[in-house]
Motif scaffolding. Structure first.
Motif, mmCIF file in Angstrom:
data_model
loop_
_atom_site.group_PDB
_atom_site.id
_atom_site.type_symbol
_atom_site.label_atom_id
_atom_site.label_comp_id
_atom_site.label_asym_id
_atom_site.label_seq_id
_atom_site.Cartn_x
_atom_site.Cartn_y
_atom_site.Cartn_z
ATOM 1 N N SER A 82 0.812 -1.210 0.000
ATOM 2 C CA SER A 82 0.000 0.000 0.000
ATOM 3 C C SER A 82 0.845 1.259 0.000
ATOM 4 C CB SER A 82 -0.917 0.001 1.231
ATOM 5 O OG SER A 82 -0.148 -0.173 2.418
ATOM 6 N N SER A 83 2.181 1.110 0.024
ATOM 7 C CA SER A 83 3.009 2.311 0.133
ATOM 8 C C SER A 83 4.408 2.204 -0.464
ATOM 9 C CB SER A 83 3.144 2.703 1.612
ATOM 10 O OG SER A 83 3.880 1.726 2.338
ATOM 11 N N ILE A 84 4.905 0.995 -0.685
ATOM 12 C CA ILE A 84 6.310 0.807 -1.053
ATOM 13 C C ILE A 84 6.482 0.819 -2.574
ATOM 14 C CG2 ILE A 84 8.291 -0.751 -0.848
ATOM 15 C CD1 ILE A 84 6.921 -1.848 1.719
ATOM 16 N N SER A 85 7.574 1.392 -3.038
ATOM 17 C CA SER A 85 7.861 1.520 -4.463
ATOM 18 C C SER A 85 7.865 0.165 -5.172
ATOM 19 C CB SER A 85 9.223 2.191 -4.652
ATOM 20 O OG SER A 85 9.683 2.053 -5.976
ATOM 21 N N PHE A 121 -5.175 -4.459 -2.962
ATOM 22 C CA PHE A 121 -6.545 -4.706 -2.535
ATOM 23 C C PHE A 121 -6.784 -3.960 -1.227
ATOM 24 C CE2 PHE A 121 -5.653 -8.148 -5.356
ATOM 25 C CZ PHE A 121 -6.852 -8.599 -5.866
ATOM 26 N N MET A 122 -8.009 -3.513 -1.014
ATOM 27 C CA MET A 122 -8.366 -2.823 0.217
ATOM 28 C C MET A 122 -8.937 -3.818 1.229
ATOM 29 S SD MET A 122 -7.513 0.176 -0.828
ATOM 30 C CE MET A 122 -6.862 0.396 -2.497
ATOM 31 N N VAL A 140 -4.660 5.979 -2.558
ATOM 32 C CA VAL A 140 -5.558 5.784 -1.423
ATOM 33 C C VAL A 140 -4.880 6.110 -0.092
ATOM 34 C CG1 VAL A 140 -6.980 4.124 -0.164
ATOM 35 C CG2 VAL A 140 -6.951 4.103 -2.663
ATOM 36 N N TYR A 141 -3.722 5.516 0.159
ATOM 37 C CA TYR A 141 -3.127 5.694 1.481
ATOM 38 C C TYR A 141 -2.371 7.008 1.612
ATOM 39 C CZ TYR A 141 -4.527 1.171 3.329
ATOM 40 O OH TYR A 141 -5.267 0.116 3.812
ATOM 41 N N ARG A 142 -1.983 7.595 0.499
ATOM 42 C CA ARG A 142 -1.391 8.935 0.620
ATOM 43 C C ARG A 142 -2.443 9.943 1.083
ATOM 44 N NH1 ARG A 142 2.305 12.125 -3.864
ATOM 45 N NH2 ARG A 142 2.452 14.107 -2.734
ATOM 46 N N LEU A 143 -3.698 9.701 0.731
ATOM 47 C CA LEU A 143 -4.791 10.531 1.222
ATOM 48 C C LEU A 143 -5.262 10.096 2.612
ATOM 49 C CD1 LEU A 143 -6.925 10.753 -2.034
ATOM 50 C CD2 LEU A 143 -5.878 12.704 -0.867
#
Length: 322
Positions: free
Chosen positions: A128-131, A150-151, A198-201
């Motif tokens: 959800s966050s890693i390059s 996936f959420m 999604v997770y940056r927001l």
């Protein structure tokens, strides 16, 4: 002919590495759609715990009348488990990694998958966050690596977030998109940036909710209520953090803070304290709220900063695979 029509071949065998909340949720979705699933984890205990949780989730759906007993049995019958090494993944056409949100752990998984999979096998990360570019660097075929986020909970949330790394081929991307759509998901696409869309927001919102809690601006109950009723969110940010996992939230905030170097992503000290104290959320029964798996009542966990003792009536998520 549009590009998405060029890659209509769907995998018949899906490999999933990681049997936690996300891995089992994805396995549930794929098996329910008729795909054979190879579910792997590092230990027999982990895979047994995850598979047992998945079975209980399906049993709850049967009791609710959402799924028939025959369909539930068929779904379980399509999932084949293994533990230890990744040799079982040789038979998979498409593999989704869903291990802990830790770059070194994910790279090790991809490094090992690279050794046992066929040349044409697509390797997707549920990060959800890693390059994706950095994860793909652990393999000899970075063009076959894609982000497929996936959420939580995967059987319920209708979105999959796709991200292309620097070397991800268009065919790999289209194959991932076709699979997501076959699984009944809508797709959003992000550049390969920390936190993606999604997770940056979402994570800064969750982080700010912890700052509000630590400063005593509002109770946990009122912070969540303000967002549910004031902005029409289905779940408040603190309960959402518990469902995601407070350790995962903290890791993502640290990733954003490190990658962007911006103080607005500084993790709230109270979030750090919760994780240091072992309060991780639904996955281990206690986070901002406390979860009773038997009666699904939720009460506030005690914290010295604010009064969190008031019982509230919202039930814990019905889909909980730990």
């Amino acid at each position: 002919m549009c590009a998405s029509m060029m890659y209509q071949h769907l995998p018949t065998v899906i490999g999933i590495v990681g049997s936690g909340q996300m891995g089992c949720g994805i396995a549930h979705v794929a098996a329910q759609r008729g795909l054979t699933v190879l579910l792997n984890d590092f230990s027999a205990t982990a895979i047994e715990r995850g598979f047992s949780g998945l079975q209980k989730s399906l049993e709850r759906l049967v009791r609710k009348g959402t799924v028939t007993p025959d369909d539930a049995a068929a779904t379980i019958g399509r999932i084949h488990t293994s533990h230890g090494n990744l040799e079982a993944m040789r038979g998979a056409d498409f593999i989704i990694e869903a291990v802990a949100e830790d770059e070194s752990v994910k790279k090790e998984v991809f490094r090992n998958l690279d050794k046992v999979t066929r040349v044409g096998t697509i390797l997707a990360s549920n990060t959800s966050s890693i390059s994706i570019t950095r994860i793909a660097s652990a393999t000899s075929k970075p063009h076959r690596v894609v982000g497929m986020h996936f959420m939580h909970p995967a059987p319920v949330v209708p979105l999959v977030e796709l991200a292309k790394g620097m070397h991800t081929s268009q065919q790999t991307y289209e194959s991932a998109r076709s699979l997501a759509q076959h699984l009944g998901k809508s797709v959003c696409v992000s550049m390969d940036r920390p936190g993606f869309l999604v997770y940056r927001l979402l994570m800064p919102l969750i982080n700010e909710a912890f700052f509000l809690l630590s400063e005593g601006v509002g109770t946990a109950e009122d912070i969540d209520r303000s967002m549910r009723l004031g902005t029409n969110m289905q779940s408040g940010p603190l309960r959402m953090a518990d469902n995601i996992g407070l350790d995962t939230c903290l890791y993502i905030m640290r990733t954003l803070h490190t990658q962007f170097g911006d103080s607005k992503y500084r993790p709230c000290p109270l979030l750090v304290q919760y994780v240091d104290g072992g309060l991780l959320g639904v996955k281990n029964g206690r986070g901002v709220f406390q979860y009773d798996p038997l009666i699904h009542d939720v009460i506030h966990a005690q914290q010295p900063h604010v009064n969190l003792t008031h019982n509230i009536s919202n039930a814990a998520s019905s889909y909980n695979v730990n």
